[in-house]
Write an enzyme that holds these catalytic residues in place. Sequence first.
Site, short mmCIF file in Angstrom:
data_model
loop_
_atom_site.label_atom_id
_atom_site.label_comp_id
_atom_site.label_asym_id
_atom_site.label_seq_id
_atom_site.Cartn_x
_atom_site.Cartn_y
_atom_site.Cartn_z
N ASP A 110 -26.04 -67.79 2.96
CA ASP A 110 -26.67 -67.82 1.67
C ASP A 110 -26.65 -69.14 1.33
OD1 ASP A 110 -26.55 -64.94 1.77
OD2 ASP A 110 -24.57 -64.87 0.77
N1 URA Z 1 -21.49 -62.92 4.00
C1 URA Z 1 -22.02 -63.45 3.03
O1 URA Z 1 -22.05 -62.91 1.78
N2 URA Z 1 -22.75 -64.64 2.58
C2 URA Z 1 -22.84 -65.59 3.66
O2 URA Z 1 -23.77 -66.68 3.73
C3 URA Z 1 -22.44 -65.21 5.20
C4 URA Z 1 -21.61 -64.05 5.11
#
Ligand code: URA
Length: 240
Positions: A110
């Site tokens: 993310d």
């Molecule tokens: N899980 C998440 O919620 N975000 C990420 O970036 C990676 C795994």
Amino acid sequence: MRLEEVLYSQGFGTRRICAGLIQQGLVALETGICTDAGHDVVTEGLRFTVRGEAWVFRAPAYLMLHKPAGTECSQKPSAWPSIYTLLPAPLRQRPQKGAVQGVQAVGRLDQDTTGLLLLTDDGQFIHRMNSPRHHVPKVYEVTTRHPLDETQVRRLLDGVVLDDDPRPVAAAACEAVAPLHLRLTLTEGKYHQVKRMVAAVGNRVEGLHRSRIGGLGLPDDLAPGQWRWLEATDLAALRG
Ligand code: URA
């Protein structure tokens, strides 16, 4: 391999541009400047410079990036700078089956997640690393909003149901290393999986950092925004 082809394969532009760089005396091998585009070179371990910048021949390319916060893992980001802007242009311009494609991230993190991200132009490697069948463990360091308790850890290990699948998803490993610090190991990579799992047990992710993929940890000396090549030992560590 012809020198022109070497440059082309490494992402220095079309064959014509690469031939031009060589003919203009902008490419040097360890033996000195080479102006012959057809010069035959051994690619294994080949080091050369283009406009004075050092390069090592790699095919395929495997690298790790310490993803900083506030970057998107997309080629066409919507709101934040793309992680691809952190890489040198040749890595973004490597040809694949005749088209300019460059290296691709192995899965996505993310925008606000930091940590270990792998990139490559080896499609089979991407498939293998992302496939749930291969169970490559990914370790996340989670900062939670509320203090953790045994029940939350137990529920994450037993499995929680997320909104897009009736089958429960469970952490492969999970421990509270501090009241607000959870270390969570997952073997799948569902959309926002860590955030949704932590929310499902009544807590909330305030910070998320990926510290390890398989046997490969993010090196302490790789600062956010920096990248480095993966060596044979790193690839072996990933295979476990
Ligand atoms: N899980 C998440 O919620 N975000 C990420 O970036 C990676 C795994």
